[in-house]
Design a protein around this motif. Sequence first.
Motif, PDB file in Angstrom:
ATOM      1  N   LYS A 133     -10.126 -15.041   1.139  1.00  0.00           N
ATOM      2  CA  LYS A 133      -8.648 -14.630   0.806  1.00  0.00           C
ATOM      3  C   LYS A 133      -8.213 -14.455  -0.806  1.00  0.00           C
ATOM      4  N   ARG A 134      -7.680 -13.336  -0.778  1.00  0.00           N
ATOM      5  CA  ARG A 134      -7.321 -13.240  -2.364  1.00  0.00           C
ATOM      6  C   ARG A 134      -5.630 -13.267  -2.108  1.00  0.00           C
ATOM      7  N   THR A 135      -4.989 -13.368  -3.110  1.00  0.00           N
ATOM      8  CA  THR A 135      -3.534 -13.109  -3.218  1.00  0.00           C
ATOM      9  C   THR A 135      -2.995 -12.831  -4.493  1.00  0.00           C
ATOM     10  N   GLY A 136      -1.856 -12.104  -4.491  1.00  0.00           N
ATOM     11  CA  GLY A 136      -1.331 -11.599  -5.660  1.00  0.00           C
ATOM     12  C   GLY A 136       0.193 -11.432  -5.623  1.00  0.00           C
ATOM     13  N   ARG A 137       0.798 -11.110  -6.752  1.00  0.00           N
ATOM     14  CA  ARG A 137       2.262 -10.997  -6.743  1.00  0.00           C
ATOM     15  C   ARG A 137       2.775  -9.419  -6.992  1.00  0.00           C
ATOM     16  N   ASP A 138       3.575  -9.048  -6.287  1.00  0.00           N
ATOM     17  CA  ASP A 138       4.157  -7.705  -6.752  1.00  0.00           C
ATOM     18  C   ASP A 138       5.540  -7.555  -6.172  1.00  0.00           C
ATOM     19  N   PRO A 139       6.352  -7.114  -6.977  1.00  0.00           N
ATOM     20  CA  PRO A 139       7.731  -6.884  -6.454  1.00  0.00           C
ATOM     21  C   PRO A 139       7.931  -5.996  -5.175  1.00  0.00           C
ATOM     22  N   SER A 140       7.029  -5.103  -4.887  1.00  0.00           N
ATOM     23  CA  SER A 140       7.147  -4.119  -4.109  1.00  0.00           C
ATOM     24  C   SER A 140       7.101  -4.969  -2.717  1.00  0.00           C
ATOM     25  N   VAL A 141       6.342  -6.010  -2.434  1.00  0.00           N
ATOM     26  CA  VAL A 141       6.353  -6.920  -1.155  1.00  0.00           C
ATOM     27  C   VAL A 141       7.576  -7.804  -0.815  1.00  0.00           C
ATOM     28  N   LEU A 142       8.583  -7.852  -1.551  1.00  0.00           N
ATOM     29  CA  LEU A 142       9.589  -8.658  -1.566  1.00  0.00           C
ATOM     30  C   LEU A 142      10.435  -8.100  -0.610  1.00  0.00           C
ATOM     31  N   PRO A 143      10.971  -8.598   0.614  1.00  0.00           N
ATOM     32  CA  PRO A 143      11.842  -8.098   1.368  1.00  0.00           C
ATOM     33  C   PRO A 143      13.190  -7.522   0.776  1.00  0.00           C
ATOM     34  N   ARG A 151       1.070  -1.143  -0.056  1.00  0.00           N
ATOM     35  CA  ARG A 151       0.003  -0.159   0.048  1.00  0.00           C
ATOM     36  C   ARG A 151       0.910   1.392   0.062  1.00  0.00           C
ATOM     37  N   THR A 152       2.142   1.240   0.675  1.00  0.00           N
ATOM     38  CA  THR A 152       2.971   2.535   0.735  1.00  0.00           C
ATOM     39  C   THR A 152       4.174   2.489  -0.046  1.00  0.00           C
ATOM     40  N   GLY A 153       4.553   1.423  -0.615  1.00  0.00           N
ATOM     41  CA  GLY A 153       5.803   1.236  -1.329  1.00  0.00           C
ATOM     42  C   GLY A 153       7.027   1.403  -0.222  1.00  0.00           C
ATOM     43  N   LEU A 154       6.879   1.477   1.110  1.00  0.00           N
ATOM     44  CA  LEU A 154       7.867   1.323   2.089  1.00  0.00           C
ATOM     45  C   LEU A 154       8.569  -0.040   1.986  1.00  0.00           C
ATOM     46  N   PRO A 155      10.143   0.124   2.008  1.00  0.00           N
ATOM     47  CA  PRO A 155      10.953  -1.041   1.997  1.00  0.00           C
ATOM     48  C   PRO A 155      10.680  -2.170   2.976  1.00  0.00           C
ATOM     49  N   LEU A 156      10.480  -3.027   3.146  1.00  0.00           N
ATOM     50  CA  LEU A 156      10.601  -4.349   4.224  1.00  0.00           C
ATOM     51  C   LEU A 156      11.486  -4.969   4.588  1.00  0.00           C
ATOM     52  N   VAL A 157      12.001  -5.008   5.914  1.00  0.00           N
ATOM     53  CA  VAL A 157      13.028  -6.061   6.330  1.00  0.00           C
ATOM     54  C   VAL A 157      12.292  -7.283   6.925  1.00  0.00           C
ATOM     55  N   ALA A 158      12.595  -8.416   6.848  1.00  0.00           N
ATOM     56  CA  ALA A 158      11.737  -9.488   7.408  1.00  0.00           C
ATOM     57  C   ALA A 158      12.776 -10.471   8.408  1.00  0.00           C
ATOM     58  N   VAL A 159      12.165 -10.505   9.558  1.00  0.00           N
ATOM     59  CA  VAL A 159      12.855 -11.261  10.728  1.00  0.00           C
ATOM     60  C   VAL A 159      11.910 -12.399  11.028  1.00  0.00           C
ATOM     61  N   PRO A 160      12.012 -13.542  10.338  1.00  0.00           N
ATOM     62  CA  PRO A 160      11.014 -14.781  10.624  1.00  0.00           C
ATOM     63  C   PRO A 160      11.401 -15.531  11.693  1.00  0.00           C
ATOM     64  N   THR A 161      10.192 -15.849  12.539  1.00  0.00           N
ATOM     65  CA  THR A 161      10.472 -16.830  13.708  1.00  0.00           C
ATOM     66  C   THR A 161       9.949 -18.112  13.301  1.00  0.00           C
ATOM     67  N   THR A 162       9.429 -18.498  12.220  1.00  0.00           N
ATOM     68  CA  THR A 162       8.678 -19.587  12.131  1.00  0.00           C
ATOM     69  C   THR A 162       9.496 -20.146  10.422  1.00  0.00           C
ATOM     70  N   TYR A 163       8.896 -21.144  10.260  1.00  0.00           N
ATOM     71  CA  TYR A 163       9.640 -21.736   8.806  1.00  0.00           C
ATOM     72  C   TYR A 163       8.669 -21.701   7.611  1.00  0.00           C
ATOM     73  N   ALA A 164       7.819 -20.680   7.622  1.00  0.00           N
ATOM     74  CA  ALA A 164       6.665 -20.472   6.613  1.00  0.00           C
ATOM     75  C   ALA A 164       7.349 -20.232   5.184  1.00  0.00           C
ATOM     76  N   GLY A 165       8.459 -19.275   5.305  1.00  0.00           N
ATOM     77  CA  GLY A 165       9.181 -19.091   3.910  1.00  0.00           C
ATOM     78  C   GLY A 165       8.436 -17.965   3.337  1.00  0.00           C
ATOM     79  N   SER A 166       7.498 -17.411   3.684  1.00  0.00           N
ATOM     80  CA  SER A 166       6.783 -16.168   3.111  1.00  0.00           C
ATOM     81  C   SER A 166       7.656 -15.089   2.677  1.00  0.00           C
ATOM     82  N   GLU A 167       8.581 -15.022   3.644  1.00  0.00           N
ATOM     83  CA  GLU A 167       9.496 -13.744   3.371  1.00  0.00           C
ATOM     84  C   GLU A 167      10.447 -14.001   2.193  1.00  0.00           C
ATOM     85  N   MET A 168      10.224 -15.000   1.463  1.00  0.00           N
ATOM     86  CA  MET A 168      11.281 -15.271   0.207  1.00  0.00           C
ATOM     87  C   MET A 168      10.483 -15.189  -1.107  1.00  0.00           C
TER      88      MET A 168
END
Length: 345
Positions: A127-137, A98-115
């Motif tokens: 639940k709807r999903t999509g792909r956007d390069p802006s959400v990649l940490p 929504r904002t374009g802010l850069p994201l740093v991810a610190v995962p505490t489980t093994y879900a892998g969503s951060e990648m």
Amino acid sequence: MRVVLRPGASVTAVPGEAERLGLRRLLVVCGPRGAETARAVATALGDACAGLHAEARMHVPVEVADRAVEVARAAGADGCVAVGGGSAIGLGKAIALRTGLPLVAVPTTYAGSEMTPVWGLTEHGAKRTGRDPSVLPRSVVYDPELTLSLPVALSVTSGINAVAHAAEALYAPDASPLLALTAEEGVRAMAGALPGLAADPRDVDARSGALYGAWLCGAALGATTMGLHHKLCHVLGGTFGLPHAETHTVVLPYVLAHNAPAAPAALTALGRALDTDDAPYALWELSGRLGAPRSLAELGLKEADLAVAADAATGQAYPNPREVTAEGVRAVLRAAYEGGRPPVT
């Protein structure tokens, strides 16, 4: 993307990653249960922390995302640090989207969503999903010490969730030899780590191996297209509120058994990684042996919900190695609801 993996990295590396990205006002987001860990990260950031927002929820309800965006804007944040499992990472992605802010991810489980560049939001029971390069940490900081307190049951289901990412990447229409190697190694690493961390939850080496596996499994999914397994889990989670990792763990063996005749190379690769000639059974046996739930009934799904879920999962076209039919989906859901041994392929 930059990846840091070492014990203690959540405190020692996050400030450096923020500085490397030129960020000076970061909003730290997490779920209520992860507030203590997130507070340690916020403290390490010092004056670069613009606030702590501990309202992440499973499946990222749209109203929760709206509130987090308001908080980020009010704080004048120039970046976001998401600390936690899939819910926290998902909320961080919603802010980034929504904002374009850069994201740093610190995962505490093994879900892998951060990648992955995949985002998800739940609204009106869907639940709807999509792909956007802006959400990649921009940076992912893996700290095995953060996962030492993760209960064994959740560690196991989170790990099998990661395996599901790799499994679908292996038979995705846009798979490649490089991604196949990544996915297979991810499954091998995760399956090798889970018994060790179940036997000794404080084993840092086993926890590190699981994070390594999650990294590879998530990266494989992030570069490919999701199929029937993820579609079913999104429906079961978004519509019926079933827990994310547990749902993936229950459903995966049955989807693999269903798809096996149409994806022999993928099942062969999974078999190599799991040292078996029956990958669906091996995953079913592994998760059950380590105490994970085996049926959708255990997770609270009602028998009457099966038809509704099947209709929702067949309402749109999406890639899958075996043709998606109402009859086939109903059979997969019925088997997952009952929780018996997956059929031999």
